[in-house]
Design a protein around this motif. Structure first.
Motif, PDB file in Angstrom:
ATOM      1  N   SER A 298       0.852  -1.185   0.000  1.00 28.93           N
ATOM      2  CA  SER A 298       0.000   0.000   0.000  1.00 28.93           C
ATOM      3  C   SER A 298       0.889   1.236   0.000  1.00 28.93           C
ATOM      4  CB  SER A 298      -0.912  -0.023   1.230  1.00 28.93           C
ATOM      5  OG  SER A 298      -1.651   1.171   1.323  1.00 28.93           O
ATOM      6  N   GLY A 299       1.000   1.878  -1.157  1.00 32.34           N
ATOM      7  CA  GLY A 299       1.851   3.059  -1.261  1.00 32.34           C
ATOM      8  C   GLY A 299       3.300   2.707  -1.016  1.00 32.34           C
ATOM      9  N   ASP A 300       3.888   3.345  -0.027  1.00 39.33           N
ATOM     10  CA  ASP A 300       5.295   3.091   0.286  1.00 39.33           C
ATOM     11  C   ASP A 300       5.463   2.135   1.461  1.00 39.33           C
ATOM     12  OD1 ASP A 300       4.374   4.799   2.212  1.00 39.33           O
ATOM     13  OD2 ASP A 300       6.147   6.072   2.238  1.00 39.33           O
ATOM     14  N   ARG A 301       4.427   1.383   1.795  1.00 39.83           N
ATOM     15  CA  ARG A 301       4.485   0.420   2.909  1.00 39.83           C
ATOM     16  C   ARG A 301       4.172  -0.989   2.409  1.00 39.83           C
ATOM     17  NH1 ARG A 301       7.048   1.997   7.059  1.00 39.83           N
ATOM     18  NH2 ARG A 301       5.797   0.783   8.481  1.00 39.83           N
ATOM     19  N   LEU A 302       4.813  -1.981   3.028  1.00 41.40           N
ATOM     20  CA  LEU A 302       4.572  -3.388   2.733  1.00 41.40           C
ATOM     21  C   LEU A 302       4.178  -4.117   4.005  1.00 41.40           C
ATOM     22  CD1 LEU A 302       7.709  -4.444   0.651  1.00 41.40           C
ATOM     23  CD2 LEU A 302       5.416  -4.019  -0.209  1.00 41.40           C
ATOM     24  N   ARG A 303       3.334  -5.105   3.870  1.00 42.75           N
ATOM     25  CA  ARG A 303       3.059  -6.038   4.962  1.00 42.75           C
ATOM     26  C   ARG A 303       3.649  -7.362   4.503  1.00 42.75           C
ATOM     27  NH1 ARG A 303       1.128  -5.563   9.395  1.00 42.75           N
ATOM     28  NH2 ARG A 303       0.099  -7.094  10.667  1.00 42.75           N
ATOM     29  N   VAL A 304       4.633  -7.868   5.270  1.00 44.55           N
ATOM     30  CA  VAL A 304       5.330  -9.099   4.894  1.00 44.55           C
ATOM     31  C   VAL A 304       5.109 -10.168   5.949  1.00 44.55           C
ATOM     32  CG1 VAL A 304       7.094  -7.913   3.539  1.00 44.55           C
ATOM     33  CG2 VAL A 304       7.508  -8.345   5.945  1.00 44.55           C
ATOM     34  N   ARG A 305       5.109 -11.414   5.501  1.00 42.41           N
ATOM     35  CA  ARG A 305       4.996 -12.568   6.401  1.00 42.41           C
ATOM     36  C   ARG A 305       6.302 -13.345   6.330  1.00 42.41           C
ATOM     37  NH1 ARG A 305       0.432 -15.120   4.680  1.00 42.41           N
ATOM     38  NH2 ARG A 305      -0.769 -13.915   6.183  1.00 42.41           N
TER      39      ARG A 305
ATOM     40  N   SER B  66      10.987   0.195  -0.033  1.00 40.92           N
ATOM     41  CA  SER B  66      12.049   0.941  -0.706  1.00 40.92           C
ATOM     42  C   SER B  66      12.512   0.272  -1.994  1.00 40.92           C
ATOM     43  CB  SER B  66      13.234   1.125   0.238  1.00 40.92           C
ATOM     44  OG  SER B  66      13.744  -0.141   0.619  1.00 40.92           O
ATOM     45  N   ILE B  67      11.998  -0.935  -2.296  1.00 36.17           N
ATOM     46  CA  ILE B  67      12.446  -1.663  -3.487  1.00 36.17           C
ATOM     47  C   ILE B  67      11.341  -1.835  -4.531  1.00 36.17           C
ATOM     48  CG2 ILE B  67      14.251  -2.898  -2.239  1.00 36.17           C
ATOM     49  CD1 ILE B  67      12.365  -5.345  -2.197  1.00 36.17           C
ATOM     50  N   GLY B  68      10.160  -1.308  -4.261  1.00 37.24           N
ATOM     51  CA  GLY B  68       9.063  -1.415  -5.225  1.00 37.24           C
ATOM     52  C   GLY B  68       8.462  -2.806  -5.309  1.00 37.24           C
TER      53      GLY B  68
ATOM     54  N   ARG C  71       5.802  -5.945  -4.788  1.00 44.63           N
ATOM     55  CA  ARG C  71       4.353  -6.060  -4.923  1.00 44.63           C
ATOM     56  C   ARG C  71       3.862  -7.289  -4.182  1.00 44.63           C
ATOM     57  NH1 ARG C  71       5.412  -4.915 -10.951  1.00 44.63           N
ATOM     58  NH2 ARG C  71       5.895  -7.105 -10.839  1.00 44.63           N
ATOM     59  N   SER C  72       2.567  -7.356  -3.975  1.00 43.50           N
ATOM     60  CA  SER C  72       1.944  -8.485  -3.286  1.00 43.50           C
ATOM     61  C   SER C  72       2.331  -9.799  -3.974  1.00 43.50           C
ATOM     62  CB  SER C  72       0.427  -8.318  -3.291  1.00 43.50           C
ATOM     63  OG  SER C  72      -0.172  -9.348  -2.558  1.00 43.50           O
ATOM     64  N   GLY C  73       2.754 -10.770  -3.161  1.00 41.36           N
ATOM     65  CA  GLY C  73       3.167 -12.071  -3.666  1.00 41.36           C
ATOM     66  C   GLY C  73       4.656 -12.210  -3.899  1.00 41.36           C
ATOM     67  N   ASP C  74       5.392 -11.107  -3.941  1.00 36.72           N
ATOM     68  CA  ASP C  74       6.846 -11.169  -4.137  1.00 36.72           C
ATOM     69  C   ASP C  74       7.527 -11.778  -2.923  1.00 36.72           C
ATOM     70  OD1 ASP C  74       6.528  -9.921  -6.559  1.00 36.72           O
ATOM     71  OD2 ASP C  74       7.378  -8.000  -5.933  1.00 36.72           O
ATOM     72  N   GLU C  75       8.624 -12.492  -3.162  1.00 37.74           N
ATOM     73  CA  GLU C  75       9.446 -12.998  -2.066  1.00 37.74           C
ATOM     74  C   GLU C  75      10.596 -12.033  -1.859  1.00 37.74           C
ATOM     75  OE1 GLU C  75      10.581 -17.059  -2.023  1.00 37.74           O
ATOM     76  OE2 GLU C  75       8.627 -17.745  -2.715  1.00 37.74           O
ATOM     77  N   VAL C  76      10.849 -11.692  -0.599  1.00 37.65           N
ATOM     78  CA  VAL C  76      11.909 -10.749  -0.257  1.00 37.65           C
ATOM     79  C   VAL C  76      12.768 -11.338   0.850  1.00 37.65           C
ATOM     80  CG1 VAL C  76      10.607  -8.701  -0.953  1.00 37.65           C
ATOM     81  CG2 VAL C  76      10.413  -9.528   1.383  1.00 37.65           C
ATOM     82  N   ILE C  77      13.945 -10.779   1.028  1.00 37.07           N
ATOM     83  CA  ILE C  77      14.829 -11.176   2.124  1.00 37.07           C
ATOM     84  C   ILE C  77      15.024  -9.955   3.008  1.00 37.07           C
ATOM     85  CG2 ILE C  77      17.105 -12.003   2.782  1.00 37.07           C
ATOM     86  CD1 ILE C  77      17.234 -13.459   0.108  1.00 37.07           C
TER      87      ILE C  77
END
Length: 92
Positions: free
Chosen positions: A12-19, A57-59, A61-67
């Motif tokens: 949402s905008g410049d914020r992410l919710r990650v699990r 900060s990396i753009g 999107r929902s469903g992306d995997e991040v570290i």
């Protein structure tokens, strides 16, 4: 660096919710024979909180995997400030 693998739940905008995936955290030996199991200590203190809201900060999107990464000494410093400072003030 201490790393944790996570999946973006929502953006949402410049914020992410990650699990964060608890099975892929730590050194990877928690479930193996001879592993110290230190990551399981948190189970004693209630259910794991594995969803976090962070800056996007990396753009991603929902469903992306991040570290997610933090510096080696950051958790120790946070523990000292969170626990050591109040105890030190009480003693003083």
């Amino acid at each position: 660096m201490i790393e944790a693998h996570a999946t973006v739940v929502s953006a949402s905008g410049d914020r992410l919710r990650v699990r964060v995936d608890p099975a892929r955290g730590g050194c990877g030996r928690c479930n193996e024979p001879g592993g110290c199991g230190a990551a399981r200590i948190s189970d004693l203190f209630g259910p794991n909180r594995n969803e976090f809201e962070i800056d996007n900060s990396i753009g991603a999107r929902s469903g992306d995997e991040v570290i997610l990464c933090i510096a080696e000494g950051a958790s120790l410093r946070a523990a000292l400030v969170g626990y050591g400072l109040p105890v030190g003030l009480v003693v003083a």
